[in-house]
Design a protein around this motif. Structure first.
Motif, mmCIF file in Angstrom:
data_model
loop_
_atom_site.group_PDB
_atom_site.id
_atom_site.type_symbol
_atom_site.label_atom_id
_atom_site.label_comp_id
_atom_site.label_asym_id
_atom_site.label_seq_id
_atom_site.Cartn_x
_atom_site.Cartn_y
_atom_site.Cartn_z
ATOM 1 N N GLU A 86 -7.698 10.616 6.117
ATOM 2 C CA GLU A 86 -8.009 9.385 5.675
ATOM 3 C C GLU A 86 -8.018 8.029 6.447
ATOM 4 O O GLU A 86 -6.473 8.042 6.977
ATOM 5 C CB GLU A 86 -6.518 9.906 4.333
ATOM 6 C CG GLU A 86 -7.442 10.672 3.450
ATOM 7 C CD GLU A 86 -8.213 11.195 2.560
ATOM 8 O OE1 GLU A 86 -8.784 9.834 2.595
ATOM 9 O OE2 GLU A 86 -8.814 11.949 2.318
ATOM 10 N N SER A 104 -12.781 8.198 6.920
ATOM 11 C CA SER A 104 -12.000 9.187 6.551
ATOM 12 C C SER A 104 -13.312 10.166 6.049
ATOM 13 O O SER A 104 -14.166 10.565 6.188
ATOM 14 C CB SER A 104 -11.892 9.231 4.601
ATOM 15 O OG SER A 104 -11.243 8.169 4.726
ATOM 16 N N ASP A 140 -9.048 15.024 -3.810
ATOM 17 C CA ASP A 140 -8.027 14.508 -2.556
ATOM 18 C C ASP A 140 -7.870 12.142 -3.957
ATOM 19 O O ASP A 140 -6.172 12.324 -2.888
ATOM 20 C CB ASP A 140 -8.408 13.855 -1.394
ATOM 21 C CG ASP A 140 -9.444 15.451 -0.656
ATOM 22 O OD1 ASP A 140 -8.055 15.918 -1.146
ATOM 23 O OD2 ASP A 140 -9.603 14.933 0.587
ATOM 24 N N GLU A 141 -8.503 12.260 -3.534
ATOM 25 C CA GLU A 141 -7.762 10.633 -4.455
ATOM 26 C C GLU A 141 -7.114 10.693 -5.487
ATOM 27 O O GLU A 141 -6.674 9.303 -5.915
ATOM 28 C CB GLU A 141 -9.336 10.227 -4.749
ATOM 29 C CG GLU A 141 -10.371 9.632 -3.608
ATOM 30 C CD GLU A 141 -11.440 8.590 -4.003
ATOM 31 O OE1 GLU A 141 -10.598 7.993 -5.378
ATOM 32 O OE2 GLU A 141 -12.175 8.236 -3.555
ATOM 33 N N ASP A 144 -3.818 11.372 -4.185
ATOM 34 C CA ASP A 144 -3.108 10.028 -3.509
ATOM 35 C C ASP A 144 -2.970 9.167 -4.522
ATOM 36 O O ASP A 144 -1.947 8.433 -3.765
ATOM 37 C CB ASP A 144 -4.022 9.424 -2.691
ATOM 38 C CG ASP A 144 -4.480 9.725 -1.031
ATOM 39 O OD1 ASP A 144 -3.257 10.326 -0.815
ATOM 40 O OD2 ASP A 144 -5.710 9.703 -0.383
ATOM 41 N N THR A 145 -3.479 9.108 -5.447
ATOM 42 C CA THR A 145 -1.942 8.257 -6.453
ATOM 43 C C THR A 145 -1.299 8.826 -7.248
ATOM 44 O O THR A 145 -0.685 7.914 -8.237
ATOM 45 C CB THR A 145 -3.364 8.297 -8.203
ATOM 46 O OG1 THR A 145 -3.548 9.434 -8.293
ATOM 47 C CG2 THR A 145 -5.240 7.104 -7.105
ATOM 48 N N ASN A 163 -1.048 13.669 1.132
ATOM 49 C CA ASN A 163 -1.022 12.876 -0.207
ATOM 50 C C ASN A 163 -0.816 12.046 0.914
ATOM 51 O O ASN A 163 0.501 11.374 1.250
ATOM 52 C CB ASN A 163 -0.549 13.394 -0.750
ATOM 53 C CG ASN A 163 0.952 13.066 -1.543
ATOM 54 O OD1 ASN A 163 1.388 12.684 -0.911
ATOM 55 N ND2 ASN A 163 0.333 12.964 -3.113
ATOM 56 N N LYS A 164 -0.840 10.347 0.345
ATOM 57 C CA LYS A 164 -0.504 9.638 0.663
ATOM 58 C C LYS A 164 1.348 8.711 -0.091
ATOM 59 O O LYS A 164 1.676 8.409 1.254
ATOM 60 C CB LYS A 164 -0.786 7.415 -0.542
ATOM 61 C CG LYS A 164 -1.152 6.660 0.197
ATOM 62 C CD LYS A 164 -1.499 6.105 -0.602
ATOM 63 C CE LYS A 164 -1.575 4.160 -0.147
ATOM 64 N NZ LYS A 164 -1.981 3.199 -0.763
ATOM 65 N N SER A 165 1.931 9.352 -0.882
ATOM 66 C CA SER A 165 2.898 9.172 -0.920
ATOM 67 C C SER A 165 4.166 10.057 0.246
ATOM 68 O O SER A 165 5.053 9.030 0.237
ATOM 69 C CB SER A 165 3.095 10.128 -2.211
ATOM 70 O OG SER A 165 3.806 8.957 -3.272
ATOM 71 N N CYS A 167 2.850 10.567 3.082
ATOM 72 C CA CYS A 167 3.087 10.018 4.374
ATOM 73 C C CYS A 167 3.989 8.326 4.314
ATOM 74 O O CYS A 167 4.267 8.426 5.017
ATOM 75 C CB CYS A 167 1.570 9.682 4.444
ATOM 76 S SG CYS A 167 0.723 10.659 4.683
ATOM 77 N N LYS A 174 -1.816 9.278 7.252
ATOM 78 C CA LYS A 174 -2.274 10.708 7.583
ATOM 79 C C LYS A 174 -2.822 11.641 8.989
ATOM 80 O O LYS A 174 -2.132 11.990 9.211
ATOM 81 C CB LYS A 174 -3.209 10.548 6.552
ATOM 82 C CG LYS A 174 -2.716 10.877 5.452
ATOM 83 C CD LYS A 174 -3.855 11.301 4.651
ATOM 84 C CE LYS A 174 -3.160 10.972 2.606
ATOM 85 N NZ LYS A 174 -4.558 10.953 1.635
#
Length: 399
Positions: A86, A104, A140-141, A144-145, A163-165, A167, A174
């Motif tokens: 990402e 991405s 994926d989105e 990531d939320t 996921n973003k959290s 990372c 990522k």
């Protein structure tokens, strides 16, 4: 037929050979870069470094630290089957103009006629001025939320998605996390325990535990899942600090800060269920509380209860509960000095004077019997307490 489908695909698609040279590129990417095949991936994407140094992709002074190159090589070597990356950022010359590019993409390894290829699919791409490709990857989105930490590892314990959290929690992008193992990220001691849970997951299909880190509490749920023929370890880490604090409040007595009846029931059932060892069950009753309440009011009676609670806390007994108005339950691992400790508690309580009344406590003691019911054990200790009161109060009776 398949080439025609790929040519018109809304995502950008490149296929690389074992020299990392582009052997296929679909229409959308051709239109962006105005290029054909036979150039290495970085050259095709017009990477700034190879163009400024006038060297081939993978041969510049910066190439050894390029995460794109590192992950391409892992795919080509078969160490990873696929990777999602990402928001990969690099500087390039698009159509002769220097610009920052963010994309991405997903990388997949493909075996065909004893040769190894890499399928590279770009589903988002933008420069400082415009969006070149925008294909929403809904799952994926959504992941990531989420505040929960989510990741996947392959059977070799290598990260293939995060996921973003997660990372943010480990403090890595990522692209830096994907392709690494826990040993590349965490202290060795932590990794040993983490690896054991991964092994249990692959063997049993799932693993669940609660863990604490930096003052926060987490529920870790791992599952063995099969995706595209390969078994992966999926993990969801949920921060349960707030829920745990609220749950602990539900098991606490508001007046004394000790455990309440609900907490006692939970603990005693857990002991009986797991048969955790030899325990003594103690009931302590505050004598003359009714008289104190009648003469001075319940607020003064509350002070007496708090004083007794503090005396019991100071004795370093872990499991203490206020289970009634003036009744406390203590659960102590059987040891030689239990009665001596209870005598010390009794003596300290007798030295406490509230208004005009000296406090006093009666105590009943039994050894827990696992072959009898919880209710039977409670009735036994209640009878011991009754005897202590009947025989003059302020004393200890052990059945």
């Amino acid at each position: 037929m398949y080439k025609g489908i790929l040519d018109e695909h809304k995502n950008g698609i490149l296929i690389l050979d074992n020299k990392f040279e582009v052997i296929y590129v679909n229409n959308i990417i051709q239109n962006i870069f105005n290029k054909g095949t036979k150039e290495r991936c970085g050259e095709f994407l017009e990477c700034l470094y190879q163009m400024e140094e006038k060297k081939r992709c993978m041969e510049t002074t910066k190439c050894s630290k390029c995460n794109m190159r590192i992950n391409l090589k892992k795919i080509m070597d078969g160490k990873l089957k696929n990777i999602s990356i990402e928001k990969l950022e690099y500087e390039g010359y698009l159509n002769g103009e220097k610009t920052k590019v963010e994309m991405s993409l997903e990388l997949k390894g493909i075996n065909k006629d004893n040769d190894r290829f890499i399928y590279l699919e770009i589903y988002k791409m933008k420069t400082e001025k415009e969006i070149l490709i925008s294909s929403r990857r809904l799952i994926d989105e959504i992941l990531d939320t989420l505040d929960d930490y989510i990741f996947y590892k392959n059977k070799d314990y290598i990260y293939v998605y995060a996921n973003k959290s997660y990372c943010n929690y480990v403090g890595m992008k990522k692209i830096d996390l994907i392709g690494k193992s826990d040993l590349d990220i965490f202290p060795k001691e932590f990794c040993n325990n983490w690896r054991k849970s991964d092994e249990i997951t692959l063997e049993n299909g799932f693993f669940i535990e609660e863990a604490e880190d930096r003052g926060r509490h987490f529920k870790v749920t791992k599952n063995k899942v099969k995706i595209e023929g390969d078994f992966l370890i999926s993990c969801i880490i949920k921060d349960i600090t707030f829920e745990k604090l609220e749950m602990e409040k539900a098991y606490l007595d508001n007046l004394t800060g000790l455990g309440n009846r609900r907490g006692y029931d939970k603990k005693i059932m857990d002991i009986f269920k797991k048969r955790l060892g030899d325990y003594k069950l103690i009931l302590l009753d505050l004598d003359f509380l009714r008289e104190l309440n009648n003469e001075w009011g319940h607020s003064v009676g509350d002070i007496a209860l708090k004083e007794v609670a503090e005396i019991i806390k100071e004795s370093n007994i872990d499991e203490v509960y206020r289970i009634g108005g003036d009744e406390f339950a203590l659960i102590i691992k059987s040891q030689k000095d239990v009665i001596k400790k209870l005598e010390e508690i009794n003596a300290k309580i007798k030295n406490k004077k509230i208004k005009t009344i000296y406090l006093s406590s009666s105590i009943g003691v039994i050894d827990l019997e696992y072959d009898k019911s919880i209710l039977h054990n409670f009735n036994r200790v209640d009878k011991a307490l009754y005897r202590a009161k009947k025989e003059g109060r302020g004393r200890i009776v052990e059945e």
